[in-house]
Structures are given as C-alpha cells and as structure tokens.
Motif scaffolding. Structure first.
Motif, PDB file in Angstrom:
ATOM      1  N   PRO A 137       1.692  -7.076 -65.704  1.00  0.00           N
ATOM      2  CA  PRO A 137       1.999  -5.650 -65.531  1.00  0.00           C
ATOM      3  C   PRO A 137       3.174  -5.183 -66.383  1.00  0.00           C
ATOM      4  CG  PRO A 137       2.597  -6.894 -63.564  1.00  0.00           C
ATOM      5  CD  PRO A 137       1.875  -7.835 -64.483  1.00  0.00           C
ATOM      6  N   TYR A 138       4.023  -6.093 -66.818  1.00  0.00           N
ATOM      7  CA  TYR A 138       5.181  -5.722 -67.626  1.00  0.00           C
ATOM      8  C   TYR A 138       4.902  -5.823 -69.118  1.00  0.00           C
ATOM      9  CZ  TYR A 138       7.221  -6.241 -63.058  1.00  0.00           C
ATOM     10  OH  TYR A 138       7.472  -6.123 -61.718  1.00  0.00           O
ATOM     11  N   ASN A 139       3.848  -6.559 -69.475  1.00  0.00           N
ATOM     12  CA  ASN A 139       3.445  -6.693 -70.866  1.00  0.00           C
ATOM     13  C   ASN A 139       1.935  -6.925 -70.880  1.00  0.00           C
ATOM     14  OD1 ASN A 139       2.946  -7.284 -73.514  1.00  0.00           O
ATOM     15  ND2 ASN A 139       4.564  -8.818 -73.708  1.00  0.00           N
ATOM     16  N   PRO A 140       1.135  -5.846 -70.870  1.00  0.00           N
ATOM     17  CA  PRO A 140      -0.323  -5.973 -70.780  1.00  0.00           C
ATOM     18  C   PRO A 140      -0.971  -6.807 -71.880  1.00  0.00           C
ATOM     19  CG  PRO A 140       0.361  -3.721 -70.385  1.00  0.00           C
ATOM     20  CD  PRO A 140       1.579  -4.465 -70.864  1.00  0.00           C
ATOM     21  N   ALA A 141      -0.247  -7.068 -72.961  1.00  0.00           N
ATOM     22  CA  ALA A 141      -0.800  -7.909 -74.023  1.00  0.00           C
ATOM     23  C   ALA A 141      -0.859  -9.371 -73.579  1.00  0.00           C
ATOM     24  CB  ALA A 141       0.043  -7.776 -75.292  1.00  0.00           C
ATOM     25  N   LEU A 142      -0.084  -9.733 -72.567  1.00  0.00           N
ATOM     26  CA  LEU A 142      -0.087 -11.099 -72.045  1.00  0.00           C
ATOM     27  C   LEU A 142      -1.020 -11.197 -70.848  1.00  0.00           C
ATOM     28  CD1 LEU A 142       3.742 -11.900 -72.095  1.00  0.00           C
ATOM     29  CD2 LEU A 142       2.011 -12.620 -73.745  1.00  0.00           C
ATOM     30  N   ILE A 143      -1.813 -12.243 -70.821  1.00  0.00           N
ATOM     31  CA  ILE A 143      -2.735 -12.496 -69.710  1.00  0.00           C
ATOM     32  C   ILE A 143      -2.182 -13.642 -68.877  1.00  0.00           C
ATOM     33  CG2 ILE A 143      -5.081 -13.158 -69.069  1.00  0.00           C
ATOM     34  CD1 ILE A 143      -4.876 -10.399 -70.400  1.00  0.00           C
ATOM     35  N   VAL A 144      -2.158 -13.451 -67.572  1.00  0.00           N
ATOM     36  CA  VAL A 144      -1.680 -14.471 -66.648  1.00  0.00           C
ATOM     37  C   VAL A 144      -2.886 -15.043 -65.917  1.00  0.00           C
ATOM     38  CG1 VAL A 144      -0.182 -14.924 -64.669  1.00  0.00           C
ATOM     39  CG2 VAL A 144       0.467 -13.192 -66.345  1.00  0.00           C
ATOM     40  N   SER A 145      -3.031 -16.359 -65.914  1.00  0.00           N
ATOM     41  CA  SER A 145      -4.177 -17.006 -65.273  1.00  0.00           C
ATOM     42  C   SER A 145      -3.721 -17.831 -64.073  1.00  0.00           C
ATOM     43  CB  SER A 145      -4.897 -17.926 -66.256  1.00  0.00           C
ATOM     44  OG  SER A 145      -5.441 -17.175 -67.302  1.00  0.00           O
ATOM     45  N   PHE A 146      -4.529 -17.795 -63.036  1.00  0.00           N
ATOM     46  CA  PHE A 146      -4.294 -18.582 -61.824  1.00  0.00           C
ATOM     47  C   PHE A 146      -5.551 -19.381 -61.562  1.00  0.00           C
ATOM     48  CE2 PHE A 146      -1.624 -14.869 -61.585  1.00  0.00           C
ATOM     49  CZ  PHE A 146      -0.411 -15.384 -61.181  1.00  0.00           C
ATOM     50  N   ASN A 147      -5.410 -20.696 -61.473  1.00  0.00           N
ATOM     51  CA  ASN A 147      -6.565 -21.578 -61.303  1.00  0.00           C
ATOM     52  C   ASN A 147      -6.718 -22.018 -59.851  1.00  0.00           C
ATOM     53  OD1 ASN A 147      -7.226 -21.612 -64.099  1.00  0.00           O
ATOM     54  ND2 ASN A 147      -5.499 -22.980 -64.411  1.00  0.00           N
ATOM     55  N   ASP A 148      -7.967 -22.153 -59.441  1.00  0.00           N
ATOM     56  CA  ASP A 148      -8.306 -22.717 -58.137  1.00  0.00           C
ATOM     57  C   ASP A 148      -7.661 -21.963 -56.982  1.00  0.00           C
ATOM     58  OD1 ASP A 148      -9.910 -24.547 -56.863  1.00  0.00           O
ATOM     59  OD2 ASP A 148      -8.338 -26.060 -56.705  1.00  0.00           O
ATOM     60  N   CYS A 149      -7.772 -20.629 -57.010  1.00  0.00           N
ATOM     61  CA  CYS A 149      -7.258 -19.781 -55.935  1.00  0.00           C
ATOM     62  C   CYS A 149      -8.333 -19.573 -54.875  1.00  0.00           C
ATOM     63  CB  CYS A 149      -6.859 -18.415 -56.483  1.00  0.00           C
ATOM     64  SG  CYS A 149      -5.497 -18.474 -57.646  1.00  0.00           S
ATOM     65  N   HIS A 150      -7.893 -19.163 -53.701  1.00  0.00           N
ATOM     66  CA  HIS A 150      -8.825 -18.768 -52.642  1.00  0.00           C
ATOM     67  C   HIS A 150      -9.013 -17.260 -52.715  1.00  0.00           C
ATOM     68  CE1 HIS A 150      -8.388 -22.682 -50.697  1.00  0.00           C
ATOM     69  NE2 HIS A 150      -7.087 -22.563 -50.889  1.00  0.00           N
ATOM     70  N   PHE A 151     -10.217 -16.817 -52.493  1.00  0.00           N
ATOM     71  CA  PHE A 151     -10.477 -15.400 -52.332  1.00  0.00           C
ATOM     72  C   PHE A 151     -10.703 -15.132 -50.859  1.00  0.00           C
ATOM     73  CE2 PHE A 151     -12.287 -13.883 -56.680  1.00  0.00           C
ATOM     74  CZ  PHE A 151     -11.030 -13.952 -57.223  1.00  0.00           C
ATOM     75  N   VAL A 152     -10.229 -13.974 -50.391  1.00  0.00           N
ATOM     76  CA  VAL A 152     -10.414 -13.564 -49.003  1.00  0.00           C
ATOM     77  C   VAL A 152     -11.074 -12.200 -49.004  1.00  0.00           C
ATOM     78  CG1 VAL A 152      -9.249 -12.948 -46.847  1.00  0.00           C
ATOM     79  CG2 VAL A 152      -8.445 -14.905 -48.184  1.00  0.00           C
ATOM     80  N   ASP A 153     -12.155 -12.086 -48.227  1.00  0.00           N
ATOM     81  CA  ASP A 153     -12.859 -10.817 -48.058  1.00  0.00           C
ATOM     82  C   ASP A 153     -12.250 -10.023 -46.918  1.00  0.00           C
ATOM     83  OD1 ASP A 153     -14.881 -11.201 -50.033  1.00  0.00           O
ATOM     84  OD2 ASP A 153     -15.912 -12.559 -48.664  1.00  0.00           O
ATOM     85  N   GLU A 154     -12.240  -8.707 -47.064  1.00  0.00           N
ATOM     86  CA  GLU A 154     -11.789  -7.833 -45.987  1.00  0.00           C
ATOM     87  C   GLU A 154     -12.853  -7.792 -44.905  1.00  0.00           C
ATOM     88  OE1 GLU A 154     -11.160  -4.119 -47.969  1.00  0.00           O
ATOM     89  OE2 GLU A 154      -9.230  -4.772 -48.759  1.00  0.00           O
ATOM     90  N   LEU A 155     -12.422  -7.560 -43.684  1.00  0.00           N
ATOM     91  CA  LEU A 155     -13.364  -7.353 -42.589  1.00  0.00           C
ATOM     92  C   LEU A 155     -13.397  -5.854 -42.283  1.00  0.00           C
ATOM     93  CD1 LEU A 155     -12.708 -10.517 -40.397  1.00  0.00           C
ATOM     94  CD2 LEU A 155     -14.621 -10.059 -41.920  1.00  0.00           C
ATOM     95  N   GLU A 156     -12.721  -5.395 -41.249  1.00  0.00           N
ATOM     96  CA  GLU A 156     -12.777  -3.986 -40.884  1.00  0.00           C
ATOM     97  C   GLU A 156     -11.696  -3.142 -41.545  1.00  0.00           C
ATOM     98  OE1 GLU A 156     -12.794  -3.758 -36.639  1.00  0.00           O
ATOM     99  OE2 GLU A 156     -14.353  -5.275 -36.486  1.00  0.00           O
TER     100      GLU A 156
END
Length: 132
Positions: free
Chosen positions: A39-58
């Motif tokens: 967000p401070y330098n959009p030319a740079l990409i930040v990668s995160f490996n092996d994360c968990h995703f969580v779905d919203e419920l209500e």
C-alpha cells in the motif's frame, strides 16, 4: 496451536475478536498463497505463502482495523480452543479473510509455547480474567 489434523476446510468454525468488527465467527477455507500490492509502494508486490482463508458467515468476519486479531478454532462448546493464526488482510479477489498460520509466527520468532497450570486453593478468591 492448531495442527493440520484439526483443520477441516468447509467444516471447521473459527472465531476472532477485532477492534472494528468485535467478536465474529467464520468458516475455515482452503490454504492459499496470496500476493498484494504494497500500500505504500504499489510497484512492490508482497507475497504470503501457505495462508488460511476464512469465509464470512452472517456478518463481516474482518474489516479494516481488525489486523492482528488472533484467530482460534472453536471446540464443541463454541469456545476458542486452539490458535490458528493472525488475521491481517481481506482479499478482494477471493472475498475472504487472510490469516497467517500461527506456527509460522512461532517459528519465525523462535517462540516456545507451553501451558502453565496453576492450582488455586478453594479458600482463595478468584478474579475473572479480562478478555476484552
């Protein structure tokens, strides 16, 4: 800490308490690697490996200001029981909350996790723990 055998995507409920959304419950989804523009330098990409995703419920599980919230598995009595990770982003592409695995955090900071059991005698007054 949650182990792989505890994680059942599409079945395992998780909970977190965030500054913005308060106490929310979500549904564990598959693991993914994600990349975001810095967000401070959009030319740079930040990668995160092996994360968990969580779905919203209500309700929204995660919104701005909730970053850093601990995410926990829920036991059969709907109580937080094992640490899953730390919520840090919402993927607009997947419409899911991104949670880094607590085991990676523990390893990166060389943290030792242990349980300490304290015996309280019945004549001692017990004060409730502040969990706000």
């Amino acid at each position: 800490m949650a182990e792989d055998r505890d994680l059942k995507p599409g079945e395992t409920l998780v909970v977190k308490t965030g500054r913005t959304t308060g106490h929310t419950t979500g549904l564990l989804d598959e693991r993914f690697s994600v990349s975001f523009p810095n967000p401070y330098n959009p030319a740079l990409i930040v990668s995160f490996n092996d994360c968990h995703f969580v779905d919203e419920l209500e309700t929204p599980f995660f919104e701005g200001g909730d970053s850093g919230s601990g995410v926990f598995l829920i036991d059969s009595e709907s109580q937080p029981c094992k640490a899953l990770g730390i919520a840090f982003a919402f993927s607009q592409v997947f419409q899911k909350t991104v949670v880094c695995d607590i085991r990676d955090v523990v390893d990166a900071f060389n943290v030792t996790v242990y349980k300490k059991h304290i015996q309280v005698s019945s004549d001692q007054e017990q004060e409730p723990m502040d969990i706000s």
